[in-house]
Motif scaffolding. Structure first.
Motif, mmCIF file in Angstrom:
data_model
loop_
_atom_site.group_PDB
_atom_site.id
_atom_site.type_symbol
_atom_site.label_atom_id
_atom_site.label_comp_id
_atom_site.label_asym_id
_atom_site.label_seq_id
_atom_site.Cartn_x
_atom_site.Cartn_y
_atom_site.Cartn_z
ATOM 1 N N MET A 87 -33.617 -62.642 20.063
ATOM 2 C CA MET A 87 -34.527 -63.027 18.990
ATOM 3 C C MET A 87 -33.689 -63.176 17.730
ATOM 4 S SD MET A 87 -37.656 -63.852 18.530
ATOM 5 C CE MET A 87 -38.436 -63.122 19.976
ATOM 6 N N ARG A 88 -33.764 -64.350 17.119
ATOM 7 C CA ARG A 88 -32.959 -64.632 15.931
ATOM 8 C C ARG A 88 -33.859 -64.702 14.700
ATOM 9 N NH1 ARG A 88 -30.319 -70.412 15.423
ATOM 10 N NH2 ARG A 88 -32.307 -70.796 14.364
ATOM 11 N N TYR A 89 -33.428 -64.008 13.652
ATOM 12 C CA TYR A 89 -34.166 -63.971 12.391
ATOM 13 C C TYR A 89 -33.260 -64.450 11.258
ATOM 14 C CZ TYR A 89 -36.645 -60.293 15.079
ATOM 15 O OH TYR A 89 -37.296 -59.554 16.049
ATOM 16 N N GLY A 90 -33.816 -65.129 10.285
ATOM 17 C CA GLY A 90 -33.089 -65.424 9.062
ATOM 18 C C GLY A 90 -33.068 -64.210 8.160
ATOM 19 N N ILE A 91 -31.986 -64.037 7.426
ATOM 20 C CA ILE A 91 -31.837 -62.887 6.535
ATOM 21 C C ILE A 91 -31.265 -63.328 5.188
ATOM 22 C CG2 ILE A 91 -31.496 -61.233 8.423
ATOM 23 C CD1 ILE A 91 -28.433 -61.345 7.716
ATOM 24 N N ALA A 92 -31.325 -62.435 4.232
ATOM 25 C CA ALA A 92 -30.496 -62.506 3.030
ATOM 26 C C ALA A 92 -29.603 -61.276 3.085
ATOM 27 C CB ALA A 92 -31.347 -62.500 1.767
ATOM 28 N N ALA A 93 -28.352 -61.439 2.736
ATOM 29 C CA ALA A 93 -27.400 -60.329 2.815
ATOM 30 C C ALA A 93 -26.591 -60.272 1.538
ATOM 31 C CB ALA A 93 -26.492 -60.486 4.037
ATOM 32 N N GLY A 94 -25.660 -59.317 1.484
ATOM 33 C CA GLY A 94 -24.867 -59.119 0.284
ATOM 34 C C GLY A 94 -23.871 -60.232 0.060
ATOM 35 N N SER A 95 -23.516 -60.429 -1.200
ATOM 36 C CA SER A 95 -22.428 -61.332 -1.517
ATOM 37 C C SER A 95 -21.142 -60.760 -0.941
ATOM 38 C CB SER A 95 -22.292 -61.489 -3.027
ATOM 39 O OG SER A 95 -21.919 -60.252 -3.602
ATOM 40 N N GLY A 173 -31.546 -66.648 3.767
ATOM 41 C CA GLY A 173 -30.486 -67.617 4.026
ATOM 42 C C GLY A 173 -29.393 -67.608 2.982
ATOM 43 N N GLN A 174 -29.528 -66.748 1.956
ATOM 44 C CA GLN A 174 -28.560 -66.730 0.868
ATOM 45 C C GLN A 174 -27.861 -65.375 0.765
ATOM 46 O OE1 GLN A 174 -30.204 -68.246 -2.871
ATOM 47 N NE2 GLN A 174 -31.872 -69.193 -1.724
ATOM 48 N N ALA A 175 -26.687 -65.382 0.168
ATOM 49 C CA ALA A 175 -25.934 -64.153 -0.094
ATOM 50 C C ALA A 175 -26.295 -63.683 -1.494
ATOM 51 C CB ALA A 175 -24.435 -64.402 0.022
ATOM 52 N N VAL A 176 -27.331 -62.864 -1.573
ATOM 53 C CA VAL A 176 -27.870 -62.505 -2.885
ATOM 54 C C VAL A 176 -28.124 -61.022 -3.062
ATOM 55 C CG1 VAL A 176 -28.962 -64.748 -3.297
ATOM 56 C CG2 VAL A 176 -30.210 -62.978 -2.037
ATOM 57 N N SER A 177 -28.131 -60.232 -2.000
ATOM 58 C CA SER A 177 -28.545 -58.837 -2.123
ATOM 59 C C SER A 177 -27.397 -57.968 -2.608
ATOM 60 C CB SER A 177 -29.065 -58.309 -0.784
ATOM 61 O OG SER A 177 -27.986 -57.929 0.052
ATOM 62 N N CYS A 180 -27.680 -54.659 1.185
ATOM 63 C CA CYS A 180 -28.641 -54.444 2.256
ATOM 64 C C CYS A 180 -28.999 -55.778 2.921
ATOM 65 C CB CYS A 180 -29.897 -53.767 1.720
ATOM 66 S SG CYS A 180 -29.662 -52.015 1.352
ATOM 67 N N ILE A 181 -29.636 -55.674 4.064
ATOM 68 C CA ILE A 181 -29.992 -56.841 4.866
ATOM 69 C C ILE A 181 -31.489 -57.047 4.740
ATOM 70 C CG2 ILE A 181 -30.034 -57.792 7.206
ATOM 71 C CD1 ILE A 181 -27.634 -55.441 7.465
ATOM 72 N N ARG A 182 -31.881 -58.114 4.091
ATOM 73 C CA ARG A 182 -33.286 -58.384 3.823
ATOM 74 C C ARG A 182 -33.845 -59.361 4.860
ATOM 75 N NH1 ARG A 182 -33.111 -60.295 -2.458
ATOM 76 N NH2 ARG A 182 -31.847 -58.624 -3.346
ATOM 77 N N MET A 183 -35.068 -59.114 5.251
ATOM 78 C CA MET A 183 -35.813 -60.011 6.130
ATOM 79 C C MET A 183 -37.159 -60.285 5.467
ATOM 80 S SD MET A 183 -35.160 -57.900 9.680
ATOM 81 C CE MET A 183 -35.573 -59.268 10.780
ATOM 82 N N SER A 184 -37.825 -61.366 5.882
ATOM 83 C CA SER A 184 -39.195 -61.535 5.432
ATOM 84 C C SER A 184 -40.004 -60.342 5.925
ATOM 85 C CB SER A 184 -39.786 -62.842 5.977
ATOM 86 O OG SER A 184 -40.025 -62.746 7.373
ATOM 87 N N ASN A 185 -41.051 -60.014 5.237
ATOM 88 C CA ASN A 185 -41.830 -58.833 5.604
ATOM 89 C C ASN A 185 -42.371 -58.904 7.022
ATOM 90 O OD1 ASN A 185 -41.548 -57.190 3.360
ATOM 91 N ND2 ASN A 185 -43.255 -58.121 2.280
ATOM 92 N N ILE A 186 -42.828 -60.068 7.444
ATOM 93 C CA ILE A 186 -43.409 -60.176 8.779
ATOM 94 C C ILE A 186 -42.316 -60.075 9.844
ATOM 95 C CG2 ILE A 186 -43.395 -62.704 8.896
ATOM 96 C CD1 ILE A 186 -46.205 -60.313 10.071
ATOM 97 N N ASP A 187 -41.117 -60.592 9.553
ATOM 98 C CA ASP A 187 -40.004 -60.447 10.495
ATOM 99 C C ASP A 187 -39.511 -59.003 10.541
ATOM 100 O OD1 ASP A 187 -40.110 -63.083 11.229
ATOM 101 O OD2 ASP A 187 -38.250 -63.678 10.240
ATOM 102 N N ALA A 188 -39.529 -58.314 9.409
ATOM 103 C CA ALA A 188 -39.136 -56.906 9.401
ATOM 104 C C ALA A 188 -40.075 -56.080 10.271
ATOM 105 C CB ALA A 188 -39.118 -56.368 7.971
#
Length: 204
Positions: A87-95, A173-177, A180-188
């Motif tokens: 199962m693949r999810y999109g995330i936002a992660a750290g720079s 999809g961006q390096a902004v956090s 931490c590893i962010r997911m949409s709430n429903i994916d989390a």
């Protein structure tokens, strides 16, 4: 990181913080709890690009089923399924400067978790100090950890990094956090229901 102005929060939060991360549901999902449906309806919503939406794909990692792999280069998180699938999810992660890599396990799981700004964040954003002084922010749609948090440990030590929901789903999809590893709430929520305490997590 933003915070939404919500009526149940302490009054000064509305002055300090402006918007909260999280994906909502277009229609209620009967498989979710009443609290999940209520909070998701209040959380900010965004159109996540199709390549960062949740899909079942061929496993590109070769890891054992039940493992979580975080690909920070391409902004994907994989939960490995049996039969060569994932199962693949999109995330936002750290720079690159803020990112963390390594192997850990999920040491704790929380639904709509409480959030306390960590000391390094308070140094960068002193305006969050009143949040810390008040004992942090209670769980709910105005909390930056979103719907779920999975706390990453190495041995018995908390790394202070988490996989969690987000109040800025437009940044998936961006390096902004801050690492931490962010997911949409429903994916989390979806990932939270699949993993358990002790699940292996590899962040690359």
């Amino acid at each position: 990181m933003r915070f939404s102005k919500i009526t149940w929060a302490l009054p000064f939060f509305a002055l300090l913080l402006a918007g909260c991360e999280g994906d909502g549901l277009a229609t209620p999902d009967p498989s979710l709890s009443g609290r999940d449906q209520e909070f998701l309806a209040l959380a900010p919503k965004a159109d996540i690009p199709s390549q960062f939406q949740r899909y079942e794909v061929a496993d590109p990692t070769g890891e054992k089923p039940g493992t979580v792999i975080v690909d920070t280069k391409h902004m994907y998180l994989y939960y490995i399924l049996p039969g060569g699938k994932a199962m693949r999810y999109g995330i936002a992660a750290g720079s690159e400067a803020a990112g963390w890599t390594g192997t850990a396990t999920i040491g704790r799981k929380e639904e709509w978790p409480h959030w306390m700004p960590p000391s390094d964040m308070l140094k960068r954003w002193p305006h969050l100090q009143p949040t810390a002084d008040a004992g942090g922010l209670p769980g709910g749609p105005g909390n930056p950890l979103g719907s779920r948090a999975m706390y990453l440990f190495q041995g018995n030590k908390d790394t202070l990094y988490r996989i969690h929901g987000t109040n800025e789903p437009e940044q998936i999809g961006q390096a902004v956090s801050s690492g931490c590893i962010r997911m949409s709430n429903i994916d989390a929520i979806d990932l939270y229901d699949r993993v358990k305490v002790g699940t292996k997590v590899i962040v690359e």
